[in-house]
Design an enzyme around this catalytic site. Structure first.
Site, PDB file in Angstrom:
ATOM      1  N   CYS A  44       8.768  -1.800  -0.599  1.00 51.43           N
ATOM      2  CA  CYS A  44       7.616  -2.482   0.046  1.00 51.43           C
ATOM      3  C   CYS A  44       8.081  -2.115   1.594  1.00 51.43           C
ATOM      4  CB  CYS A  44       7.980  -3.729  -0.247  1.00 51.43           C
ATOM      5  SG  CYS A  44       6.932  -4.940   0.690  1.00 51.43           S
ATOM      6  N   CYS A  49       4.483  -1.242   1.033  1.00 52.12           N
ATOM      7  CA  CYS A  49       3.411  -2.328   1.313  1.00 52.12           C
ATOM      8  C   CYS A  49       3.295  -2.273   2.915  1.00 52.12           C
ATOM      9  CB  CYS A  49       3.741  -3.769   1.206  1.00 52.12           C
ATOM     10  SG  CYS A  49       4.650  -3.760  -0.432  1.00 52.12           S
ATOM     11  N   LYS A  52       2.443   1.161   4.576  1.00 59.29           N
ATOM     12  CA  LYS A  52       0.690   1.268   4.212  1.00 59.29           C
ATOM     13  C   LYS A  52      -0.070   0.303   4.889  1.00 59.29           C
ATOM     14  CE  LYS A  52      -0.727  -1.384   1.668  1.00 59.29           C
ATOM     15  NZ  LYS A  52      -0.454  -1.533   0.293  1.00 59.29           N
ATOM     16  N   TYR A 100      16.889  -7.156   7.580  1.00 59.40           N
ATOM     17  CA  TYR A 100      17.063  -7.308   5.954  1.00 59.40           C
ATOM     18  C   TYR A 100      18.822  -7.415   6.336  1.00 59.40           C
ATOM     19  CZ  TYR A 100      13.081  -7.234   3.406  1.00 59.40           C
ATOM     20  OH  TYR A 100      11.794  -7.768   2.791  1.00 59.40           O
ATOM     21  N   ALA A 116      25.432   2.083  -8.049  1.00 61.45           N
ATOM     22  CA  ALA A 116      26.492   1.345  -8.906  1.00 61.45           C
ATOM     23  C   ALA A 116      26.207   2.076 -10.165  1.00 61.45           C
ATOM     24  CB  ALA A 116      26.067  -0.248  -9.102  1.00 61.45           C
ATOM     25  N   GLY A 176      -6.135   6.835 -10.011  1.00 58.73           N
ATOM     26  CA  GLY A 176      -7.298   5.821  -9.826  1.00 58.73           C
ATOM     27  C   GLY A 176      -6.885   4.486  -9.620  1.00 58.73           C
ATOM     28  N   TYR A 178      -4.044   1.641  -7.344  1.00 65.25           N
ATOM     29  CA  TYR A 178      -3.585   0.908  -6.021  1.00 65.25           C
ATOM     30  C   TYR A 178      -3.553   2.103  -4.927  1.00 65.25           C
ATOM     31  CZ  TYR A 178      -2.882  -3.961  -7.771  1.00 65.25           C
ATOM     32  OH  TYR A 178      -3.107  -5.286  -8.205  1.00 65.25           O
ATOM     33  N   GLU A 182      -5.903   3.433  -1.868  1.00 69.48           N
ATOM     34  CA  GLU A 182      -5.551   2.904  -0.588  1.00 69.48           C
ATOM     35  C   GLU A 182      -5.105   4.263   0.109  1.00 69.48           C
ATOM     36  OE1 GLU A 182      -2.255   0.339  -1.218  1.00 69.48           O
ATOM     37  OE2 GLU A 182      -3.231  -1.399  -1.386  1.00 69.48           O
ATOM     38  N   ARG A 199      -8.517  10.837 -13.797  1.00 60.12           N
ATOM     39  CA  ARG A 199      -9.131  11.350 -15.210  1.00 60.12           C
ATOM     40  C   ARG A 199      -9.864  10.430 -15.930  1.00 60.12           C
ATOM     41  NH1 ARG A 199      -3.112  10.136 -18.334  1.00 60.12           N
ATOM     42  NH2 ARG A 199      -2.972   7.790 -17.957  1.00 60.12           N
ATOM     43  N   THR A 311       5.425  -7.001  -4.720  1.00 58.39           N
ATOM     44  CA  THR A 311       6.625  -7.646  -3.981  1.00 58.39           C
ATOM     45  C   THR A 311       6.804  -9.236  -4.041  1.00 58.39           C
ATOM     46  OG1 THR A 311       7.016  -6.053  -2.450  1.00 58.39           O
ATOM     47  CG2 THR A 311       7.450  -8.253  -1.720  1.00 58.39           C
ATOM     48  N   ALA A 342      -4.258  -7.853  -3.567  1.00 56.68           N
ATOM     49  CA  ALA A 342      -5.289  -6.983  -2.735  1.00 56.68           C
ATOM     50  C   ALA A 342      -5.100  -5.551  -2.705  1.00 56.68           C
ATOM     51  CB  ALA A 342      -5.098  -7.663  -1.567  1.00 56.68           C
ATOM     52  N   HIS A 439     -19.628 -21.223   9.269  1.00 55.68           N
ATOM     53  CA  HIS A 439     -20.981 -20.516   9.504  1.00 55.68           C
ATOM     54  C   HIS A 439     -20.476 -19.808  10.926  1.00 55.68           C
ATOM     55  CE1 HIS A 439     -24.642 -18.992   9.064  1.00 55.68           C
ATOM     56  NE2 HIS A 439     -24.884 -19.237  10.150  1.00 55.68           N
ATOM     57  N   GLU A 444     -17.750 -17.948   3.495  1.00 54.98           N
ATOM     58  CA  GLU A 444     -18.543 -19.165   3.182  1.00 54.98           C
ATOM     59  C   GLU A 444     -19.506 -18.894   1.775  1.00 54.98           C
ATOM     60  OE1 GLU A 444     -21.801 -20.087   5.935  1.00 54.98           O
ATOM     61  OE2 GLU A 444     -21.793 -18.460   6.762  1.00 54.98           O
TER      62      GLU A 444
HETATM   63  P1  NDP Z   1      -1.290   2.634 -10.961  1.00 58.29           P
HETATM   64  O1  NDP Z   1      -0.645   2.047 -12.379  1.00 58.29           O
HETATM   65  O2  NDP Z   1      -2.030   1.263 -10.143  1.00 58.29           O
HETATM   66  O3  NDP Z   1      -2.016   3.658 -11.093  1.00 58.29           O
HETATM   67  C1  NDP Z   1      -1.866   5.014 -11.586  1.00 58.29           C
HETATM   68  C2  NDP Z   1      -2.997   5.919 -11.720  1.00 58.29           C
HETATM   69  O4  NDP Z   1      -2.709   7.057 -12.202  1.00 58.29           O
HETATM   70  C3  NDP Z   1      -3.919   5.370 -12.843  1.00 58.29           C
HETATM   71  O5  NDP Z   1      -5.359   5.677 -12.319  1.00 58.29           O
HETATM   72  C4  NDP Z   1      -3.682   6.215 -14.040  1.00 58.29           C
HETATM   73  O6  NDP Z   1      -4.853   6.566 -14.872  1.00 58.29           O
HETATM   74  C5  NDP Z   1      -3.314   7.441 -13.467  1.00 58.29           C
HETATM   75  N1  NDP Z   1      -2.517   8.328 -14.255  1.00 58.29           N
HETATM   76  C6  NDP Z   1      -1.271   7.962 -14.659  1.00 58.29           C
HETATM   77  N2  NDP Z   1      -0.759   8.925 -15.489  1.00 58.29           N
HETATM   78  C7  NDP Z   1      -1.666  10.089 -15.462  1.00 58.29           C
HETATM   79  C8  NDP Z   1      -1.439  11.505 -15.529  1.00 58.29           C
HETATM   80  N3  NDP Z   1      -0.577  11.869 -16.316  1.00 58.29           N
HETATM   81  N4  NDP Z   1      -2.280  12.355 -14.899  1.00 58.29           N
HETATM   82  C9  NDP Z   1      -3.401  11.777 -14.168  1.00 58.29           C
HETATM   83  N5  NDP Z   1      -3.643  10.548 -13.736  1.00 58.29           N
HETATM   84  C10 NDP Z   1      -2.524   9.683 -14.353  1.00 58.29           C
HETATM   85  O7  NDP Z   1      -0.238   3.275 -10.229  1.00 58.29           O
HETATM   86  P2  NDP Z   1       0.014   3.443  -8.474  1.00 58.29           P
HETATM   87  O8  NDP Z   1       1.066   4.595  -8.651  1.00 58.29           O
HETATM   88  O9  NDP Z   1      -1.333   3.497  -7.805  1.00 58.29           O
HETATM   89  O10 NDP Z   1       0.764   2.128  -8.096  1.00 58.29           O
HETATM   90  C11 NDP Z   1       1.884   1.642  -8.758  1.00 58.29           C
HETATM   91  C12 NDP Z   1       2.118   0.075  -8.753  1.00 58.29           C
HETATM   92  O11 NDP Z   1       2.285  -0.503  -7.607  1.00 58.29           O
HETATM   93  C13 NDP Z   1       0.688  -0.689  -8.994  1.00 58.29           C
HETATM   94  O12 NDP Z   1       0.441  -0.844 -10.476  1.00 58.29           O
HETATM   95  C14 NDP Z   1       0.891  -2.103  -8.313  1.00 58.29           C
HETATM   96  O13 NDP Z   1       1.222  -2.658  -9.010  1.00 58.29           O
HETATM   97  C15 NDP Z   1       1.688  -1.491  -7.186  1.00 58.29           C
HETATM   98  N6  NDP Z   1       1.047  -1.364  -5.757  1.00 58.29           N
HETATM   99  C16 NDP Z   1       0.498  -2.695  -5.143  1.00 58.29           C
HETATM  100  C17 NDP Z   1      -0.175  -2.221  -4.359  1.00 58.29           C
HETATM  101  C18 NDP Z   1      -0.793  -3.764  -3.516  1.00 58.29           C
HETATM  102  O14 NDP Z   1      -0.669  -4.852  -3.884  1.00 58.29           O
HETATM  103  N7  NDP Z   1      -1.942  -3.596  -2.669  1.00 58.29           N
HETATM  104  C19 NDP Z   1      -0.410  -1.247  -3.447  1.00 58.29           C
HETATM  105  C20 NDP Z   1       0.467  -0.118  -3.990  1.00 58.29           C
HETATM  106  C21 NDP Z   1       1.086  -0.137  -5.282  1.00 58.29           C
HETATM  107  P3  NDP Z   1      -5.026   5.403 -16.137  1.00 58.29           P
HETATM  108  O15 NDP Z   1      -5.829   4.406 -15.519  1.00 58.29           O
HETATM  109  O16 NDP Z   1      -6.146   6.433 -16.852  1.00 58.29           O
HETATM  110  O17 NDP Z   1      -3.807   5.382 -16.778  1.00 58.29           O
END
Ligand code: NDP
Length: 455
Positions: A44, A49, A52, A100, A116, A176, A178, A182, A199, A311, A342, A439, A444
């Site tokens: 994070c 986070c 980013k 930290y 560890a 596709g 988070y 982002e 995909r 986090t 978010a 407003h 709102e």
């Molecule tokens: P996500 O799990 O959100 O997304 C992974 C993406 O990769 C999905 O679209 C998935 O497709 C695709 N994918 C998985 N395997 C393959 C593959 N072999 N080939 C092609 N595409 C693939 O993971 P992220 O890496 O984006 O983020 C990890 C986690 O970190 C998040 O789930 C979230 O919990 C956390 N995070 C939170 C944020 C926030 O709160 N703003 C910001 C960033 C991260 P499919 O959907 O088809 O499986």
């Protein structure tokens, strides 16, 4: 306390969950050690986070420079200095690392640098030195994962993104979720020609389908190219940049290929085979409702358990567990169904509670009422931007409870955080209706939605 161990609690991992657990336990007089092999603050603070969100601000400034022209500014220089941004962000991350460290030391935690490895259920070795503890907490988190395909070594992940020496002119972002949406939003806003290659057929597929479709439209308007139902077959180094070979037969040229295809727990180096701790096929450590593994002295929380990789979830789990061990045990369990989140895409997405699809599946289509609006925010009536906003409430007809609240648009994260309290408190649609709006704001709209969508 049992003093036949070196420590009462040994925490492995200095990320959000580990640091919180160590600090909270130590301030209660518990003898705590924390082992960290890399940087304090974990993903994070260092490669997640925090950098980013700071990069997201940079992207917003770039968009606002364009928006400002409609308000009469003519000096909006659209020049962005990537090196200056990364240097300033790195300095802030290093400042946070120091904070930290100070928080841990001030609380009386022994911070041990190194990796560890379990020797047995109550002993680990760090650089060959054995340390014993009555309880051991695994909070090692996860790291980005890339599929194995030809040329994958040329692709980076979010771990390397924040220290790229220069902004790529052309980027292909794979995934596709988070991170993909982002980082694609940041790159495009800062001037990179960005393609998201996913995909499946809908980005953010775990969000409400309306939200996903709306965000896709807004991303297209920003100029991001979307390649859905497509994937990479190979990456090739070319004279200038990289060639991304795709399943649909096309080849995309890029200077940077960024993989955001999910994260995996990092347990391989822990030597868990010296304990009875079990892992799921995904690699996540298996725990019971009290975060205890199959080994009564070993616990795990946060991303390594993978209930929700966020986090605030890891810190909430840490607070619950420390209260359960050393406090009055009265802290309420975490409601994993009502965790707001978010996505700092451009525009932002935020949600709390159930999507329309989840609500209809759980309560039946007849018992779910949808209130929805999309509109051009006031600011953009003058800025000239065509960006639109989406707001949506998912309501259970029989109880009038608001089951889910969803938004796509500027400041969605800030707005939904406030409404999450109402949803957590079980607010009804009538209570939303009785709330006076502020407003003129975008938020709102959530309290002035009167007409449900026809079924
Ligand atoms: P996500 O799990 O959100 O997304 C992974 C993406 O990769 C999905 O679209 C998935 O497709 C695709 N994918 C998985 N395997 C393959 C593959 N072999 N080939 C092609 N595409 C693939 O993971 P992220 O890496 O984006 O983020 C990890 C986690 O970190 C998040 O789930 C979230 O919990 C956390 N995070 C939170 C944020 C926030 O709160 N703003 C910001 C960033 C991260 P499919 O959907 O088809 O499986």
């Amino acid at each position: 306390m049992q003093f036949d161990f070196d420590f009462d609690l040994l925490v492995i991992g200095g990320g959000s969950g580990g640091v919180r657990a160590a600090r909270m336990a130590a301030v209660q007089g518990v003898r705590v050690a924390l082992v960290e092999k890399q940087y304090l603050g974990g993903t994070c603070v260092n490669v997640g986070c925090i950098p980013k969100k700071l990069f997201h601000y940079a992207a917003q400034f770039s968009e606002q420079c364009h928006d400002a022209v409609g308000f009469g500014r003519s000096d909006a220089a659209h020049i962005h200095d990537w090196q200056k941004m990364t240097a300033n962000v790195t300095a802030e991350v290093q400042r946070l690392n120091g904070i930290y460290q100070k928080l841990l030391l001030d609380a009386g935690v022994a911070v041990i640098r190194g990796a560890a490895q379990f020797v047995d259920a109550q002993t680990v070795a760090v650089d060959g030195k054995k340390i014993s503890a009555q309880r051991i907490l695994i909070a090692v988190g996860g790291s980005p994962w890339k599929p194995n395909l030809s040329g994958i070594e040329h692709a980076i992940t979010s771990d390397e993104f924040f220290s790229l020496p220069e902004r790529p002119k052309r980027a292909v972002v794979v995934g596709g979720g988070y991170i993909a949406v982002e980082l694609a939003g940041i790159l495009q806003a800062l001037g990179t020609r960005t393609t998201v290659l996913y995909r499946g057929d809908a980005l953010l597929r775990h969000f409400d389908a309306d939200v996903s479709a709306f965000l896709q439209q807004e991303m297209l308007k920003k100029g991001i190219a979307l390649q859905l139902n497509n994937n990479v077959t190979a990456i090739e180094k070319a004279d200038a940049g990289l060639l991304v070979h795709c399943e649909n037969g096309e080849t995309l040229a890029a200077d940077c290929v960024l993989y955001a295809t999910g994260r995996k727990p990092v347990t391989a180096a822990l030597h868990l085979e010296h304990t009875a701790v079990q892992r799921a096929s995904s690699g996540h450590v298996l725990v019971d409702e009290n975060f205890c593994t199959q080994e009564p002295s070993i616990y795990a929380l946060g991303d390594v358990v993978g209930r929700k990789e966020l986090t605030p979830v890891a810190t909430a789990e840490a607070m619950w567990l420390v209260n359960h061990w050393y406090g009055d045990g009265a802290r309420a369990r975490i409601n994993y169904e009502l965790i707001p989140s978010a996505v700092f895409s451009s525009p932002e997405v935020a949600a709390v509670g159930l999507s329309q699809q989840q609500a209809e599946q759980r309560f039946g289509v007849e018992d779910v009422v949808i209130y929805r609006t999309d509109f051009r925010p006031l600011k953009h009536t003058v800025s000239g931007s065509s960006e639109r906003m989406l707001m949506k409430l998912v309501v259970q007809q029989s109880t009038d409870r608001v089951l889910g609240l969803h938004m796509v648009g500027a400041e969605a994260g800030e707005i939904v955080q406030g409404f999450a309290v109402a949803i957590q408190a079980g607010a009804t649609k009538k209570q939303f209706d009785a709330t006076i709006g502020i407003h003129p704001t975008a938020a709102e709209e959530f309290v002035t939605l009167r007409t449900p969508l026809p079924r």
